[in-house]
Design an enzyme around this catalytic site. Structure first.
Site, PDB file in Angstrom:
ATOM      1  N   ASP A  13       0.867  -1.169   0.000  1.00 56.66           N
ATOM      2  CA  ASP A  13       0.000   0.000   0.000  1.00 56.66           C
ATOM      3  C   ASP A  13       0.908   1.224   0.000  1.00 56.66           C
ATOM      4  O   ASP A  13       2.074   1.167   0.398  1.00 56.66           O
ATOM      5  CB  ASP A  13      -0.913  -0.005   1.220  1.00 56.66           C
ATOM      6  CG  ASP A  13      -2.169   0.826   1.005  1.00 56.66           C
ATOM      7  OD1 ASP A  13      -2.193   1.633   0.057  1.00 56.66           O
ATOM      8  OD2 ASP A  13      -3.120   0.670   1.785  1.00 56.66           O
ATOM      9  N   GLU A  55     -17.207  10.642   4.707  1.00 56.14           N
ATOM     10  CA  GLU A  55     -16.687   9.321   5.058  1.00 56.14           C
ATOM     11  C   GLU A  55     -15.750   8.895   3.938  1.00 56.14           C
ATOM     12  O   GLU A  55     -16.089   8.994   2.763  1.00 56.14           O
ATOM     13  CB  GLU A  55     -17.800   8.294   5.263  1.00 56.14           C
ATOM     14  CG  GLU A  55     -18.695   8.055   4.062  1.00 56.14           C
ATOM     15  CD  GLU A  55     -19.624   6.865   4.249  1.00 56.14           C
ATOM     16  OE1 GLU A  55     -19.487   6.129   5.234  1.00 56.14           O
ATOM     17  OE2 GLU A  55     -20.503   6.675   3.377  1.00 56.14           O
TER      18      GLU A  55
END
Length: 891
Positions: free
Chosen positions: A279, A629
């Site tokens: 990542d 969000e």
């Protein structure tokens, strides 16, 4: 060529994509004709191994980063591995945008997911051809290595990135992932359409604020029972080409340096033969002091990570972290990292690139699957029509007291709410750009063309309603004799140097599409306040911005980079007074729109209530967007923190307005748009119809309007549990599954996992078994007849749950089968499921999986066999299977 000259050359090629014209590169020598890596008759593995053998250490180090530069002497083109395709081609301009991943899971439909994946893979290939034609093929978001799907378990509704997942259940997640991966990659492993990437491996699901430092210690039971199954399915059954290791540590070891995760489990147990990438910033987390800080130096970090099985490093552009190139070189030169280990990773990476045809493009052989794709095959009308179909299948009808469907168009419809005309609410995060977006307001206007439609925003998502600042309050001079603002445009993102153009513009607004922009603008002038009181200002943008009024900083959201924001700032102004104003913003990407917006002191609720009072039907469209969000966001407000949520109720301003609309006495349809469960408890008690629309994609407004009108019967099912409150949940940071998800939560919820209503009704016969008892290594077929007993043709989702009574620590029940079928009114169909090994297994406290001896309770129905007051148990039936012997299962 010296090492220094070569490093300079390679650094330049990483930016330019080629060094064919560079004298420094030319000194490296020409290609060696006849080398094995040029022989297309050899396997991709053989060609990759030979190619790596011709590379210098410096060249190898650069090729392990996501932005891999060209090596002209070896005919290696530049390539950036970073591309996104969560629900369509992302971040590369126009593309078909399908519903967000959580909505895809709500379809409970493998076939639909596969059909969608086939469209997305075509658009990736079409985009690649466009990039080759315009010279942008080496840039980020133009490749064929797709960093999707996200198959982490959505264990807690507070996680902002849960919208990217397929929900809370390991089996459903794995099945949707398999369908998506197989359709993306195609069925020719030697010529995949794209490489899919399953992420984030492993045990990763927030909080966002601590994701670079989190050290998670799952029990052996939870690790095997919850956190690994979807990844195993992606590898063993889906054949996924790539895995992304996570930011966090597992049992004290960073995921991107874990030999247990990447070698023992992934390669030894599951026979994974693809490549592993970090990542972005995950490799740096291994040693950075402000992250996991597992070791002290970058050299130690890359040595551990490559030895453990990581192959590719993604840097973190938000924090300007390097690709660790210098650490790799030093590690090899200091005899810490064996160069053969580095070669192993490079062979995996070049094997993937060769299989994708990246060394042959655009002149592919006629027998490759994607040979007939053209650049015009992107974002077609047919693809957008499929997006409508997928969105319709994702819709979940949460409540209906008979109001829906609206068969006859009302004379007057009031469409109200912060998401009614919102592009953000259509697309979620990790999105492409819809070329013909249809908001809910647009869809209602089209579908109810004979009705008088009134639109009032009424409220913002988490604060007052925001509208564009009108031109007539903006002035060039203190006396407001001349309208407009002075605009200064810069050719960089930081307002540096002299502006490239200066002029007068009517407002602080900027819109662009293609080519890629890295620019900034400053507007200055004056603002005349139309009323007294508190104003809130924001620059509506996907990038950074600042607003100054009366010499004061109202809001500073500069430098947010890739994360959008809706942060605003407040200031009190006096009616008629004229204040200096300065607005600054930067632009990044292929397309964008920026505009100065405000909320005024006067209450916007009044016009919304007036519109509702005058209407025959009210459609309130609220919920959330990816502006509140999402991934590691800069937002701190009541109920939200850093992209996650601290409360799961409907935001207070929306709740207040919804109550006011209800008090008008007019029928209200509540369209909920969100990427995570929202506790709409009051609405469930008082509003007659509630539709869960998720983030439904570029054409989502058509799907919602068609549902309201009854053009189809909804059959979406919830892939997550809708709890009543966070008070029902353990701490967000607690990764134990006890008390979480339908599998381990035994309290009453608002809406259960697997729940969804229909415009029709269904009856289930008693499930029949092909055998009433089997041995632990046997299998059984479960069959049930399903009948549409209603007045409308409709899809139905048959769900099979398994319960091992008296076995601990087994879940309360576990989904082990589902099929979405279409039934005409009055029609019956037999649905069959085969259960064996893993479907009949449980996990011991030691993490070992086995099929236990004893009784197994099997339920097949339209949802779980649970209900609550006002929510009846779905139709279905039970049967019991006896397993006569216990059997251990391999890993």
């Amino acid at each position: 060529m010296t090492n220094l000259t070569r490093s300079v050359c390679l650094a330049l090629t990483a930016l330019a994509g080629t060094c064919a014209a560079s004298s420094a590169c030319a000194q490296g020598g020409g290609q060696d004709d006849g080398e094995a890596y040029l022989d297309a008759s050899l396997s991709a593995e053989e060609r990759a191994a030979d190619l790596v053998s011709h590379m210098t250490l410096e060249e190898k180090a650069w090729q392990t980063g996501n932005a891999a530069p060209a090596i002209p002497r070896l005919d290696i083109p530049a390539y950036d591995w970073w591309n996104e395709g969560l629900h369509g081609v992302a971040r590369a301009g126009f593309a078909t945008v399908f519903p967000q991943a959580i909505g895809l899971a709500a379809t409970w439909d493998r076939e639909t997911i596969a059909e969608m994946g086939e469209i997305i893979r075509v658009e990736f290939r079409a985009k690649r051809l466009q990039a080759l034609a315009d010279g942008s093929a080496s840039e980020r978001y133009h490749g064929l290595t797709v960093w999707s799907p996200n198959i982490n378990i959505f264990r807690d509704p507070r996680w902002g990135r849960g919208q990217e997942t397929y929900g809370e259940d390991p089996y459903l997640t794995g099945e949707i992932a398999i369908a998506f991966i197989k359709s993306l990659q195609g069925d020719d492993p030697d010529h995949p359409w794209v490489n899919a990437t399953a992420k984030h491996y492993a045990v990763h699901s927030g909080p966002e604020s601590n994701r670079h430092r989190e050290d998670i210690h799952p029990s052996p039971y939870d690790f095997e029972d919850t956190y690994l199954p979807a990844f195993r399915a992606a590898v063993v059954e889906g054949g996924v080409d790539a895995i992304m290791c996570a930011y966090n540590a597992v049992d004290g070891v960073p995921a991107c340096a874990s030999e247990e995760l990447m070698q023992t489990i992934l390669r030894d147990q599951w026979d994974f033969d693809g490549y592993v990438l970090s990542d972005c910033g995950g490799a740096a987390n291994v040693y950075r002091e402000d992250s996991l800080n597992y070791v002290d130096t970058g050299e130690e970090a890359v040595t551990l990570s490559f030895n453990a099985g990581m192959d590719l490093i993604c840097g973190d552009f938000r924090n300007e972290w390097s690709m660790e190139t210098e650490h790799i070189i030093a590690a090899v030169e200091n005899d810490m990292l064996d160069e053969a280990v580095l070669d192993r990773s490079l062979e995996r990476l070049f094997t993937a690139r060769i299989r994708l045809g990246l060394f042959d493009e655009p002149d592919y052989d006629d027998d490759v699957p994607y040979a007939d794709v053209t650049a015009e095959d992107n974002d077609t009308p047919e693809h957008r029509a499929k997006s409508v179909t997928v969105a319709e299948k994702s819709m979940v009808l949460l409540k209906n007291d008979g109001l829906l469907p609206i068969r006859e168009a009302p004379d007057k419809i009031a469409v109200i709410g912060p998401n009614a005309d919102s592009l953000d609410a259509l697309i979620g995060n990790y999105y492409g750009t819809p070329s013909h977006p249809v908001t809910i307001l647009d869809g209602v206007r089209k579908r109810f063309a004979d009705s008088e439609i009134t639109y009032v925003q009424g409220t913002g998502l988490i604060g007052p309603a925001e509208t564009p600042v009108p031109d007539d309050v903006l002035c060039l001079d203190k006396a407001c004799a001349k309208k407009g603002l002075k605009a200064e445009h810069f050719d960089n993102e930081n307002l540096q140097g002299e502006p490239v153009s200066t002029g007068v513009e009517s407002n602080a607004a900027f819109e662009w599409f293609s080519p890629e922009r890295h620019t900034s603008v400053r507007w200055t002038g004056y603002l005349k306040a139309p009323e007294s009181g508190e104003y809130r200002f924001r620059f509506s943008s996907q990038n950074g911005y600042r607003v100054f009024v009366d010499g004061k900083t109202v809001i500073d959201e500069w430098g947010v980079g890739d994360a959008p924001s809706i942060a605003s700032g407040a200031i009190s102004l006096e009616e008629g007074e004229i204040y200096p104003i300065r607005v600054e913003g930067f632009q990044r990407g292929l397309r964008g729109e920026q505009k100065l917006v405000w909320s005024r002191p006067s209450d916007a609720t009044g016009p919304a209530v007036a519109a509702a009072t005058d209407a025959d039907l009210v459609i309130f469209v609220g919920g959330l967007t990816a502006r509140v969000e999402g991934e590691e966001m800069r937002i701190e407000t009541e109920g939200f923190a850093g992209g996650d949520r601290t409360a799961i109720g409907l935001p207070a301003p929306q709740q207040t307005l919804l109550k006011a609309l209800h008090e008008t006495g007019k029928p209200v349809v509540f369209v909920l748009m969100n990427g995570s469960a929202v506790a709409v408890n009051w609405a469930d008690e008082n509003i007659p119809a509630i539709i869960e629309a998720w983030y439904p994609g570029g054409q989502g407004g058509d799907a919602v309007a068609n549902l309201i009108a009854g053009d189809f019967s909804p059959a979406g099912r919830l892939p997550v549990t809708f709890y009543r409150s966070v008070d029902q949940l353990p701490a967000f940071t607690d990764y134990s599954m006890e008390g979480r998800t339908y599998r381990y939560f035994d309290g009453e919820v608002l809406y259960p996992f697997g729940y969804g209503l229909s415009y029709s009704s269904f009856d289930y016969g008693k499930p029949k078994l092909s055998a009433k008892k089997i041995e632990g290594n046997g299998e059984v077929t479960v069959s049930v007849e399903v009948t549409n007993t209603g007045d409308m043709d409709s899809d139905e989702v048959a769900q099979l749950y398994v319960t091992h009574k008296g076995v601990s620590p087994a879940p309360i029940r576990a989904l082990q089968g589902f099929k979405r079928i279409h039934l005409k009114k009055g029609e019956s169909k037999t649905v069959s499921f085969t259960l064996k090994d893993r479907a009949l297994s449980v996990v011991g406290e030691d993490g070992a999986r086995f099929v236990p001896k004893g009784k197994v309770e099997i339920w097949v129905g339209g949802g779980q066999p649970v209900g609550r007051d006002g929510l009846p148990t779905p139709p279905g039936g039970k049967t019991t299977l006896r397993i006569t012997s216990s059997t251990d299962l391999p890993d």
